[in-house]
Design a protein around this motif. Structure first.
Motif, PDB file in Angstrom:
ATOM      1  N   VAL A  40       0.841  -1.205   0.000  1.00 37.20           N
ATOM      2  CA  VAL A  40       0.000   0.000   0.000  1.00 37.20           C
ATOM      3  C   VAL A  40       0.875   1.253   0.000  1.00 37.20           C
ATOM      4  O   VAL A  40       0.613   2.212  -0.738  1.00 37.20           O
ATOM      5  CB  VAL A  40      -0.947  -0.003   1.218  1.00 37.20           C
ATOM      6  CG1 VAL A  40      -1.660   1.342   1.357  1.00 37.20           C
ATOM      7  CG2 VAL A  40      -1.959  -1.127   1.097  1.00 37.20           C
ATOM      8  N   LYS A  41       1.939   1.243   0.802  1.00 32.82           N
ATOM      9  CA  LYS A  41       2.851   2.393   0.857  1.00 32.82           C
ATOM     10  C   LYS A  41       3.507   2.652  -0.500  1.00 32.82           C
ATOM     11  O   LYS A  41       3.772   3.806  -0.860  1.00 32.82           O
ATOM     12  CB  LYS A  41       3.938   2.147   1.907  1.00 32.82           C
ATOM     13  CG  LYS A  41       3.473   2.215   3.341  1.00 32.82           C
ATOM     14  CD  LYS A  41       4.630   1.924   4.284  1.00 32.82           C
ATOM     15  CE  LYS A  41       4.197   1.991   5.748  1.00 32.82           C
ATOM     16  NZ  LYS A  41       5.317   1.648   6.668  1.00 32.82           N
ATOM     17  N   ARG A  42       3.766   1.589  -1.241  1.00 36.97           N
ATOM     18  CA  ARG A  42       4.420   1.743  -2.554  1.00 36.97           C
ATOM     19  C   ARG A  42       3.421   2.019  -3.674  1.00 36.97           C
ATOM     20  O   ARG A  42       3.792   2.024  -4.841  1.00 36.97           O
ATOM     21  CB  ARG A  42       5.206   0.464  -2.886  1.00 36.97           C
ATOM     22  CG  ARG A  42       6.329   0.163  -1.915  1.00 36.97           C
ATOM     23  CD  ARG A  42       7.195  -0.961  -2.457  1.00 36.97           C
ATOM     24  NE  ARG A  42       8.175  -1.431  -1.496  1.00 36.97           N
ATOM     25  CZ  ARG A  42       9.237  -2.169  -1.809  1.00 36.97           C
ATOM     26  NH1 ARG A  42       9.444  -2.516  -3.078  1.00 36.97           N
ATOM     27  NH2 ARG A  42      10.083  -2.572  -0.885  1.00 36.97           N
ATOM     28  N   ASN A  43       2.148   2.215  -3.306  1.00 32.86           N
ATOM     29  CA  ASN A  43       1.092   2.477  -4.301  1.00 32.86           C
ATOM     30  C   ASN A  43       0.928   1.336  -5.292  1.00 32.86           C
ATOM     31  O   ASN A  43       0.680   1.560  -6.480  1.00 32.86           O
ATOM     32  CB  ASN A  43       1.366   3.787  -5.049  1.00 32.86           C
ATOM     33  CG  ASN A  43       1.293   4.995  -4.135  1.00 32.86           C
ATOM     34  OD1 ASN A  43       0.397   5.105  -3.311  1.00 32.86           O
ATOM     35  ND2 ASN A  43       2.247   5.903  -4.282  1.00 32.86           N
ATOM     36  N   ILE A  97       4.661  -7.647  -6.705  1.00 31.55           N
ATOM     37  CA  ILE A  97       3.699  -6.556  -6.578  1.00 31.55           C
ATOM     38  C   ILE A  97       3.667  -5.774  -7.886  1.00 31.55           C
ATOM     39  O   ILE A  97       4.686  -5.632  -8.574  1.00 31.55           O
ATOM     40  CB  ILE A  97       4.023  -5.634  -5.379  1.00 31.55           C
ATOM     41  CG1 ILE A  97       5.413  -5.007  -5.514  1.00 31.55           C
ATOM     42  CG2 ILE A  97       3.899  -6.384  -4.080  1.00 31.55           C
ATOM     43  CD1 ILE A  97       5.749  -4.028  -4.395  1.00 31.55           C
ATOM     44  N   ARG A  98       2.468  -5.297  -8.229  1.00 30.93           N
ATOM     45  CA  ARG A  98       2.309  -4.533  -9.478  1.00 30.93           C
ATOM     46  C   ARG A  98       2.301  -3.045  -9.152  1.00 30.93           C
ATOM     47  O   ARG A  98       1.403  -2.540  -8.476  1.00 30.93           O
ATOM     48  CB  ARG A  98       1.011  -4.923 -10.183  1.00 30.93           C
ATOM     49  CG  ARG A  98       0.880  -4.316 -11.581  1.00 30.93           C
ATOM     50  CD  ARG A  98      -0.431  -4.715 -12.255  1.00 30.93           C
ATOM     51  NE  ARG A  98      -0.496  -6.137 -12.534  1.00 30.93           N
ATOM     52  CZ  ARG A  98       0.057  -6.731 -13.599  1.00 30.93           C
ATOM     53  NH1 ARG A  98       0.771  -6.008 -14.457  1.00 30.93           N
ATOM     54  NH2 ARG A  98      -0.083  -8.029 -13.785  1.00 30.93           N
ATOM     55  N   GLN A 141      -1.828  -0.914  10.683  1.00 27.51           N
ATOM     56  CA  GLN A 141      -0.818   0.124  10.938  1.00 27.51           C
ATOM     57  C   GLN A 141      -1.307   1.500  10.490  1.00 27.51           C
ATOM     58  O   GLN A 141      -0.625   2.232   9.756  1.00 27.51           O
ATOM     59  CB  GLN A 141       0.493  -0.246  10.226  1.00 27.51           C
ATOM     60  CG  GLN A 141       1.101  -1.547  10.701  1.00 27.51           C
ATOM     61  CD  GLN A 141       2.369  -1.910   9.964  1.00 27.51           C
ATOM     62  OE1 GLN A 141       3.042  -1.043   9.405  1.00 27.51           O
ATOM     63  NE2 GLN A 141       2.702  -3.194   9.954  1.00 27.51           N
ATOM     64  N   LYS A 142      -2.528   1.840  10.865  1.00 23.53           N
ATOM     65  CA  LYS A 142      -3.156   3.137  10.571  1.00 23.53           C
ATOM     66  C   LYS A 142      -3.558   3.308   9.107  1.00 23.53           C
ATOM     67  O   LYS A 142      -3.992   4.391   8.706  1.00 23.53           O
ATOM     68  CB  LYS A 142      -2.241   4.298  10.994  1.00 23.53           C
ATOM     69  CG  LYS A 142      -1.952   4.332  12.501  1.00 23.53           C
ATOM     70  CD  LYS A 142      -1.093   5.533  12.854  1.00 23.53           C
ATOM     71  CE  LYS A 142      -0.826   5.540  14.357  1.00 23.53           C
ATOM     72  NZ  LYS A 142      -0.001   6.706  14.763  1.00 23.53           N
ATOM     73  N   TYR A 143      -3.425   2.262   8.300  1.00 24.81           N
ATOM     74  CA  TYR A 143      -3.871   2.314   6.902  1.00 24.81           C
ATOM     75  C   TYR A 143      -5.217   1.600   6.780  1.00 24.81           C
ATOM     76  O   TYR A 143      -5.365   0.448   7.197  1.00 24.81           O
ATOM     77  CB  TYR A 143      -2.853   1.632   5.982  1.00 24.81           C
ATOM     78  CG  TYR A 143      -1.592   2.424   5.753  1.00 24.81           C
ATOM     79  CD1 TYR A 143      -1.508   3.357   4.723  1.00 24.81           C
ATOM     80  CD2 TYR A 143      -0.482   2.246   6.577  1.00 24.81           C
ATOM     81  CE1 TYR A 143      -0.343   4.085   4.510  1.00 24.81           C
ATOM     82  CE2 TYR A 143       0.679   2.970   6.381  1.00 24.81           C
ATOM     83  CZ  TYR A 143       0.741   3.886   5.348  1.00 24.81           C
ATOM     84  OH  TYR A 143       1.894   4.610   5.154  1.00 24.81           O
ATOM     85  N   ASN A 144      -6.206   2.286   6.224  1.00 26.94           N
ATOM     86  CA  ASN A 144      -7.487   1.642   5.924  1.00 26.94           C
ATOM     87  C   ASN A 144      -7.346   0.912   4.593  1.00 26.94           C
ATOM     88  O   ASN A 144      -7.162   1.561   3.554  1.00 26.94           O
ATOM     89  CB  ASN A 144      -8.598   2.684   5.847  1.00 26.94           C
ATOM     90  CG  ASN A 144      -8.856   3.353   7.185  1.00 26.94           C
ATOM     91  OD1 ASN A 144      -8.823   2.698   8.216  1.00 26.94           O
ATOM     92  ND2 ASN A 144      -9.108   4.655   7.182  1.00 26.94           N
ATOM     93  N   VAL A 145      -7.412  -0.410   4.615  1.00 30.75           N
ATOM     94  CA  VAL A 145      -7.203  -1.185   3.404  1.00 30.75           C
ATOM     95  C   VAL A 145      -8.502  -1.861   2.964  1.00 30.75           C
ATOM     96  O   VAL A 145      -9.253  -2.378   3.792  1.00 30.75           O
ATOM     97  CB  VAL A 145      -6.081  -2.243   3.584  1.00 30.75           C
ATOM     98  CG1 VAL A 145      -4.747  -1.570   3.802  1.00 30.75           C
ATOM     99  CG2 VAL A 145      -6.384  -3.191   4.727  1.00 30.75           C
TER     100      VAL A 145
END
Length: 447
Positions: free
Chosen positions: A24-27, A44-45, A92-96
């Motif tokens: 997610v951090k790497r978009n 990962i794509r 870790q505070k990310y809404n996934v």
């Protein structure tokens, strides 16, 4: 550089969470877990390109796959059949918001996690890369009280993002807006969203019949997949409803042909069709390191033929710590067609394909995908290599008058140009364009 995990000391729960959060951090848009003979490869794509991320030893493969299936609501005892699941949580505070798919292969289960990110939709139509002319067309389209508007393109071309942006704009207190989706990808406040469930007979077609008795103003159909859905959608649009949907086609012309192939009556389609938005996603040049270089003879000729512009310089990718091989993010290439009365009459009267092509491209102000892409190359948004990789040059050039394929073939041999058909083996080596021989339109398969 592959990422290393201490599988003996770190619990598999934390490893899975870490892979998801880091992606997610790497978009990244997708995470692939590919079973190999000696390890499980995680890829990962990013910006449409798959990159190797980590290698999981076989001894931990089953535990990792089981963990993913548990949190996505799959049956962990079933490994012989494909399964679908979903994960919606905070890590870790990310809404996934994730969609998970498992598929049995000869070396074990392959898992793919799709990372849903609709932040672009929330920013509005203005942030989707539409040119000024195309944006005005889209805004005019969605003001119509009835008709059908289609967003088309291949899987992963940003169709859902565009549709949700339109829905956000149309979502008003005095409007009854209903959607039929499979799956519901984004929860929208104030919109009635229905999840299709074919196992119990809740199909697109059956839901649409019921929706028409719910007094809707606007109906969004997640995807037109079959003849029955297409026919109901078109009929709904001519009875006072605005219908939005998506379709897997390459451009405006093939969209019309696909609907006719679905046995939609010509007189109904001619009356119903309001507009078509076709799009493809190209990698965006990194603004920090992109650089200019002079155009060669082939490129000058291409810009002159397609845009009637003399271009002396274009931007190309470089490399910096902020990007992935000179690119960062993606931008949509778009073709927006407003269906006018001449095109409506042509569809109804079953004119020849060549006549319809002229009406769509020569006798309207429609900017083709190739023209929009080349304009974005000039603006420094993307590269010529990306545009040529996405668009079949030979087919696109049929819409440009007095195009001499022999001259382009000769120019491409004399000048080194990026290709859409051959892979680059060395970064410094130029790539040549292979111009595809003429292929009859009805022989082109469109998935």
């Amino acid at each position: 550089m592959l990422r290393k995990f201490d599988y003996e000391k770190i619990p598999v729960v934390e490893i899975v969470n870490d892979i998801i959060v880091d992606s997610v951090k790497r978009n990244a848009s997708d995470i692939h877990f590919d079973p190999h003979e000696k390890f499980l490869l995680v890829r990962i794509r990013i910006d449409g390109e798959l990159v190797d991320y980590a290698e999981v030893p076989l001894v931990y493969q089953k535990n990792l796959i089981t963990r993913i299936k548990i949190i996505s609501g799959m049956n962990i005892t079933e490994s012989r059949l494909p399964q679908d699941g979903a994960i919606k949580t905070t890590l870790q505070k990310y809404n996934v918001d994730l969609r998970v798919s498992s598929l049995p292969t000869n070396r074990g289960e392959k898992i793919v996690i799709r990372i849903l990110d609709y932040s672009m939709s929330a920013q509005g139509l203005e942030k989707l890369g539409f040119s000024e002319g195309n944006l005005k067309k889209v805004k005019d389209m969605i003001k119509t009280p009835n008709g059908i508007i289609l967003v088309t393109g291949a899987t992963g071309s940003g169709k859902s993002t565009t549709v949700y942006s339109i829905l956000e704009r149309l979502n008003k207190e005095n409007i009854n807006l209903m959607t039929v989706e499979d799956p519901i990808e984004m929860d929208l406040e104030g919109i009635n969203q229905i999840q299709v469930n074919s196992e119990i007979g809740l199909t697109f077609a059956s839901v649409l019949r019921s929706i028409l008795r719910q007094d809707p103003n606007i109906i969004m159909i997640g995807e037109i997949r079959d003849t029955e859905t297409a026919q109901i959608a078109v009929r709904a649009s001519i009875t006072g409803h605005l219908v939005l949907s998506t379709l897997h086609t390459n451009n405006s012309l093939t969209t019309i042909e696909r609907l006719l192939d679905m046995d939609v009556e010509r007189y109904l389609l001619g009356s119903a069709l309001t507009g078509i938005i076709s799009q493809k996603l190209a990698r965006r040049l990194c603004p920090n390191c992109k650089k200019k270089r002079p155009t060669n003879d082939y490129e000058k000729d291409l810009f002159k033929k397609v845009l009637d512009k003399d271009i002396e310089e274009i931007y190309v990718p470089a490399v910096c710590p902020e990007c992935n091989g000179g690119y960062k993010g993606r931008i949509a290439l778009q073709e927006v067609l407003t269906i006018n009365e001449d095109i409506k009459d042509a569809i109804t009267n079953n004119v020849r394909k060549e006549e319809l092509r002229k009406l769509v491209y020569d006798k309207t102000d429609t900017v083709t995908l190739l023209q929009d892409g080349l304009n974005k190359v000039i603006e420094g948004v993307t590269s010529l290599e990306e545009v040529l990789k996405l668009i079949e040059l030979e087919d696109a050039m049929e819409d440009i008058e007095q195009y001499n394929i022999d001259n382009i073939n000769k120019a491409s041999q004399d000048n080194s140009i990026p290709t859409q058909n051959k892979e680059t083996t060395e970064e410094e080596n130029p790539i040549e364009i292979d111009i595809v021989p003429n292929v009859p339109q009805d022989e082109i398969l469109d998935f």
